[in-house]
Design a protein around this motif. Structure first.
Motif, PDB file in Angstrom:
ATOM      1  N   LYS A  47     -56.819  -3.539 -40.569  1.00  0.00           N
ATOM      2  CA  LYS A  47     -57.607  -3.169 -41.680  1.00  0.00           C
ATOM      3  C   LYS A  47     -59.011  -2.527 -41.379  1.00  0.00           C
ATOM      4  N   TYR A  48     -59.689  -3.484 -40.511  1.00  0.00           N
ATOM      5  CA  TYR A  48     -61.225  -3.337 -40.227  1.00  0.00           C
ATOM      6  C   TYR A  48     -61.284  -1.908 -39.495  1.00  0.00           C
ATOM      7  N   MET A  49     -60.276  -2.034 -38.349  1.00  0.00           N
ATOM      8  CA  MET A  49     -60.381  -0.909 -37.487  1.00  0.00           C
ATOM      9  C   MET A  49     -59.891   0.695 -38.107  1.00  0.00           C
ATOM     10  N   THR A  50     -59.089   0.448 -39.094  1.00  0.00           N
ATOM     11  CA  THR A  50     -58.841   1.495 -39.903  1.00  0.00           C
ATOM     12  C   THR A  50     -60.150   1.946 -40.844  1.00  0.00           C
ATOM     13  N   GLU A  51     -60.607   1.124 -41.482  1.00  0.00           N
ATOM     14  CA  GLU A  51     -61.756   1.344 -42.290  1.00  0.00           C
ATOM     15  C   GLU A  51     -62.914   1.876 -41.593  1.00  0.00           C
ATOM     16  N   LYS A  52     -63.199   1.521 -40.341  1.00  0.00           N
ATOM     17  CA  LYS A  52     -64.417   1.793 -39.575  1.00  0.00           C
ATOM     18  C   LYS A  52     -64.092   2.818 -38.650  1.00  0.00           C
ATOM     19  N   SER A  53     -62.841   3.409 -38.512  1.00  0.00           N
ATOM     20  CA  SER A  53     -62.195   4.546 -37.716  1.00  0.00           C
ATOM     21  C   SER A  53     -62.700   3.884 -36.345  1.00  0.00           C
ATOM     22  N   ILE A  54     -62.481   2.834 -36.066  1.00  0.00           N
ATOM     23  CA  ILE A  54     -62.367   2.304 -34.517  1.00  0.00           C
ATOM     24  C   ILE A  54     -61.066   2.407 -33.885  1.00  0.00           C
ATOM     25  N   THR A  55     -61.122   3.318 -32.860  1.00  0.00           N
ATOM     26  CA  THR A  55     -59.760   3.543 -31.855  1.00  0.00           C
ATOM     27  C   THR A  55     -59.433   2.376 -31.025  1.00  0.00           C
ATOM     28  N   TYR A  56     -58.463   2.550 -30.450  1.00  0.00           N
ATOM     29  CA  TYR A  56     -58.176   1.607 -29.608  1.00  0.00           C
ATOM     30  C   TYR A  56     -58.786   1.817 -28.217  1.00  0.00           C
ATOM     31  N   ARG A  57     -59.146   2.936 -27.925  1.00  0.00           N
ATOM     32  CA  ARG A  57     -59.998   3.378 -26.774  1.00  0.00           C
ATOM     33  C   ARG A  57     -61.431   2.621 -27.114  1.00  0.00           C
ATOM     34  N   MET A  58     -61.871   2.859 -28.011  1.00  0.00           N
ATOM     35  CA  MET A  58     -63.097   2.350 -28.310  1.00  0.00           C
ATOM     36  C   MET A  58     -63.143   0.649 -28.395  1.00  0.00           C
ATOM     37  N   ALA A  59     -62.039   0.026 -28.943  1.00  0.00           N
ATOM     38  CA  ALA A  59     -61.968  -1.539 -28.662  1.00  0.00           C
ATOM     39  C   ALA A  59     -61.736  -1.789 -27.342  1.00  0.00           C
ATOM     40  N   GLY A  60     -60.938  -1.160 -26.580  1.00  0.00           N
ATOM     41  CA  GLY A  60     -60.745  -1.202 -25.286  1.00  0.00           C
ATOM     42  C   GLY A  60     -61.849  -1.080 -24.433  1.00  0.00           C
ATOM     43  N   ILE A  61     -62.825  -0.389 -24.571  1.00  0.00           N
ATOM     44  CA  ILE A  61     -64.086  -0.412 -23.820  1.00  0.00           C
ATOM     45  C   ILE A  61     -65.112  -1.537 -24.277  1.00  0.00           C
ATOM     46  N   LEU A  62     -64.967  -1.690 -25.591  1.00  0.00           N
ATOM     47  CA  LEU A  62     -65.818  -3.044 -26.027  1.00  0.00           C
ATOM     48  C   LEU A  62     -65.222  -4.223 -25.447  1.00  0.00           C
ATOM     49  N   PHE A  63     -64.080  -4.490 -25.523  1.00  0.00           N
ATOM     50  CA  PHE A  63     -63.333  -5.770 -24.888  1.00  0.00           C
ATOM     51  C   PHE A  63     -62.826  -5.816 -23.523  1.00  0.00           C
ATOM     52  N   GLY A  64     -63.316  -4.671 -22.861  1.00  0.00           N
ATOM     53  CA  GLY A  64     -63.040  -4.794 -21.303  1.00  0.00           C
ATOM     54  C   GLY A  64     -61.246  -4.808 -21.045  1.00  0.00           C
ATOM     55  N   LYS A  65     -60.644  -4.232 -22.040  1.00  0.00           N
ATOM     56  CA  LYS A  65     -59.108  -4.190 -21.964  1.00  0.00           C
ATOM     57  C   LYS A  65     -58.633  -2.890 -21.884  1.00  0.00           C
ATOM     58  N   SER A  66     -57.463  -2.137 -21.727  1.00  0.00           N
ATOM     59  CA  SER A  66     -57.018  -0.977 -21.973  1.00  0.00           C
ATOM     60  C   SER A  66     -56.495  -0.678 -23.168  1.00  0.00           C
ATOM     61  N   PRO A  67     -56.675   0.387 -23.871  1.00  0.00           N
ATOM     62  CA  PRO A  67     -56.339   0.808 -25.057  1.00  0.00           C
ATOM     63  C   PRO A  67     -54.946   0.546 -25.451  1.00  0.00           C
ATOM     64  N   GLN A  68     -53.954   0.442 -24.487  1.00  0.00           N
ATOM     65  CA  GLN A  68     -52.626   0.366 -24.519  1.00  0.00           C
ATOM     66  C   GLN A  68     -52.453  -1.296 -24.843  1.00  0.00           C
ATOM     67  N   TRP A  69     -53.460  -1.937 -24.164  1.00  0.00           N
ATOM     68  CA  TRP A  69     -53.117  -3.621 -24.465  1.00  0.00           C
ATOM     69  C   TRP A  69     -53.682  -3.691 -25.821  1.00  0.00           C
ATOM     70  N   ILE A  70     -54.804  -3.224 -26.077  1.00  0.00           N
ATOM     71  CA  ILE A  70     -55.365  -3.547 -27.429  1.00  0.00           C
ATOM     72  C   ILE A  70     -54.460  -3.056 -28.684  1.00  0.00           C
TER      73      ILE A  70
END
Length: 62
Positions: A13-36
């Motif tokens: 829900k948070y990622m949708t509301e804030k338009s955070i992509t899996y790619r962005m989250a992957g960069i932030l957490f040091g993981k691949s977008p696919q894993w996120i």
């Protein structure tokens, strides 16, 4: 093992509301977008997935 589904839903829900992509989250957490995506969708489970959800909740202030 604890049920982290409520946490997954909150993160989705948070990622949708804030338009955070899996790619962005992957960069932030040091993981691949696919894993996120797998963790957030519930396809990936286990201690590492639980740790990621907890980290996301903490980082996003959910």
């Amino acid at each position: 093992m604890i049920d982290i589904e409520p946490g997954r839903k909150a993160v989705r829900k948070y990622m949708t509301e804030k338009s955070i992509t899996y790619r962005m989250a992957g960069i932030l957490f040091g993981k691949s977008p696919q894993w996120i995506q797998q963790v957030v969708s519930g396809k990936a489970k286990g201690p590492e997935a639980t740790a990621l959800i907890i980290s996301m909740i903490n980082e996003f202030g959910i």
